[in-house]
Design a protein around this motif. Sequence first.
Motif, short mmCIF file in Angstrom:
data_model
loop_
_atom_site.label_atom_id
_atom_site.label_comp_id
_atom_site.label_asym_id
_atom_site.label_seq_id
_atom_site.Cartn_x
_atom_site.Cartn_y
_atom_site.Cartn_z
N GLU A 159 0.81 -1.22 0.00
CA GLU A 159 0.00 0.00 0.00
C GLU A 159 0.84 1.27 0.00
OE1 GLU A 159 -0.72 0.33 4.85
OE2 GLU A 159 -2.33 -0.40 3.53
N ARG A 160 2.15 1.16 0.32
CA ARG A 160 3.01 2.34 0.36
C ARG A 160 3.40 2.83 -1.03
NH1 ARG A 160 7.92 1.75 2.44
NH2 ARG A 160 7.96 -0.52 2.27
N GLY A 161 3.37 1.95 -2.04
CA GLY A 161 3.75 2.35 -3.39
C GLY A 161 4.86 1.48 -3.93
N CYS A 162 5.86 2.11 -4.56
CA CYS A 162 6.95 1.33 -5.15
C CYS A 162 8.26 2.12 -5.12
CB CYS A 162 6.61 0.93 -6.58
SG CYS A 162 6.48 2.33 -7.74
N TYR A 205 -2.08 5.10 -3.93
CA TYR A 205 -3.34 5.80 -3.69
C TYR A 205 -4.13 5.14 -2.57
CZ TYR A 205 -2.40 8.31 -8.00
OH TYR A 205 -1.83 9.11 -8.96
N LEU A 206 -4.87 5.94 -1.83
CA LEU A 206 -5.71 5.43 -0.75
C LEU A 206 -7.00 4.83 -1.30
CD1 LEU A 206 -5.33 8.30 1.87
CD2 LEU A 206 -4.89 5.88 2.33
N VAL A 207 -7.20 3.54 -1.03
CA VAL A 207 -8.43 2.86 -1.43
C VAL A 207 -8.86 1.93 -0.30
CG1 VAL A 207 -7.89 2.93 -3.91
CG2 VAL A 207 -7.16 0.96 -2.54
N GLU A 208 -10.07 1.42 -0.37
CA GLU A 208 -10.55 0.43 0.59
C GLU A 208 -10.25 -0.96 0.03
OE1 GLU A 208 -11.91 0.70 3.60
OE2 GLU A 208 -11.68 2.88 3.60
N ALA A 209 -9.20 -1.59 0.55
CA ALA A 209 -8.77 -2.89 0.03
C ALA A 209 -9.66 -4.02 0.52
CB ALA A 209 -7.32 -3.17 0.43
N VAL A 210 -10.00 -4.91 -0.40
CA VAL A 210 -10.81 -6.09 -0.10
C VAL A 210 -10.00 -7.37 -0.29
CG1 VAL A 210 -12.84 -7.43 -0.78
CG2 VAL A 210 -12.96 -4.93 -0.71
N ALA A 230 0.83 3.00 -12.62
CA ALA A 230 0.93 1.60 -12.23
C ALA A 230 0.46 1.39 -10.80
CB ALA A 230 2.38 1.12 -12.40
N ASN A 231 0.83 2.31 -9.90
CA ASN A 231 0.38 2.22 -8.51
C ASN A 231 -1.14 2.28 -8.42
OD1 ASN A 231 2.87 1.96 -7.26
ND2 ASN A 231 3.12 4.16 -6.90
N ALA A 232 -1.74 3.15 -9.22
CA ALA A 232 -3.20 3.27 -9.21
C ALA A 232 -3.85 1.97 -9.70
CB ALA A 232 -3.65 4.44 -10.09
N GLU A 283 -9.76 10.56 -8.46
CA GLU A 283 -10.72 10.57 -7.36
C GLU A 283 -10.16 10.11 -6.02
OE1 GLU A 283 -14.09 8.33 -8.61
OE2 GLU A 283 -14.65 9.77 -10.19
N ASN A 284 -8.96 9.54 -5.98
CA ASN A 284 -8.40 9.03 -4.74
C ASN A 284 -7.14 9.79 -4.34
OD1 ASN A 284 -9.96 6.32 -4.01
ND2 ASN A 284 -9.71 6.40 -6.23
N PRO A 285 -7.00 10.09 -3.06
CA PRO A 285 -5.81 10.82 -2.61
C PRO A 285 -4.56 9.93 -2.60
CG PRO A 285 -7.16 10.21 -0.74
CD PRO A 285 -7.94 9.83 -1.96
N ILE A 286 -3.42 10.57 -2.72
CA ILE A 286 -2.15 9.86 -2.65
C ILE A 286 -1.78 9.64 -1.19
CG2 ILE A 286 0.33 10.02 -3.15
CD1 ILE A 286 -0.39 11.59 -5.65
N ARG A 287 -1.26 8.45 -0.90
CA ARG A 287 -0.84 8.13 0.47
C ARG A 287 0.37 8.94 0.88
NH1 ARG A 287 -2.80 3.64 3.02
NH2 ARG A 287 -4.14 2.25 1.77
#
Length: 322
Positions: free
Chosen positions: A227-230, A244-249, A287-289, A316-320
């Motif tokens: 979730e931090r990126g690359c 990016y901040l998302v709700e992971a399932v 790629a992260n998105a 639509e999603n903020p960057i961590r």
Amino acid sequence: MYDLCAIGDALIDFIPAAGSSREQPVYQCNVGGTVCNLLVAASRLGMHTMFAGKVGDDCMGDLIWREMERLSIDRSGYVKDPEHFTTQSFVTLGENGERSFSFSRRYGADIFLRPEEVPMEKMMDARFIHFSGMSMTDEPIRSATFEVLKEAGKRGRVVTVDVNYRERLWKSAQEMIEVMNAALPFVTLYKSSDEEALLVSGEKTLEAAAEKIRALGCRFVLISCGERGCYYSYRGGKGMVPSYLVEAVDTTGAGDCFFAAFLYLLRSAGDMETVPEERMISMLRFANAAGALTTTCRGGAAGAPSAAEIEKCMRENPIRDI
């Protein structure tokens, strides 16, 4: 010419269905495997792809065949095995969608691909030739993969790898390190998780790990950090790119979709070593998105996003914060 040809695993992931419990799990059947997921994600982005691997001549193999057909993945290297069943993986989901795998693979079809069954000329007619650590765990697929790497080396082709280390599929971590270090001199673009990069290199920091891996011959090192990126390292620069901040399932296949999205943009970027760092960072944000968006639904290949969906996620999603 293909954009991407990949040798390795296509299998069935059994993912816990919505409403499933640990006491009475209910599994949903999904097409998966790190190589299959990569090809599905790349095809969804419009890349011309080909699969080389072995799948059981059974009902599960039929599911994989139909999914590849639906996405126009060339199956010239798809070998049906009448003796061994399609490899299977049972996925357990933890907090934030983190997953673990239990494989039914000891006699799984994918490891029985022989060198002579690989359509070598078609494999070589590609912008990117890909393999993963899953094709290095056992014979004869290990020998088949090394034959592809040697031929690619002779012809000066761009070779990509995803280490994709699954501890229980190797005799030991040391065996994996030795085999992967033997393969890396053939590799142009290296990709792994942060834990895998430290293990393969024997180093304690991502920067040191990337430098050691590049010293083995890899021109570009790409390390996914969940979730931090690359983290990236090439002649043009190095550093972290946040996700990016998302709700992971379910994180199954996120790394594969991340890598497919990067290759999708790299395809038209020219020589990876001469891409300006500012543009490289932009490509890695995309790629992260893609990787983040994949985690918002269940199943690996099933969650592969389109370019429009990835761009929407970026808007639509903020960057961590990192």
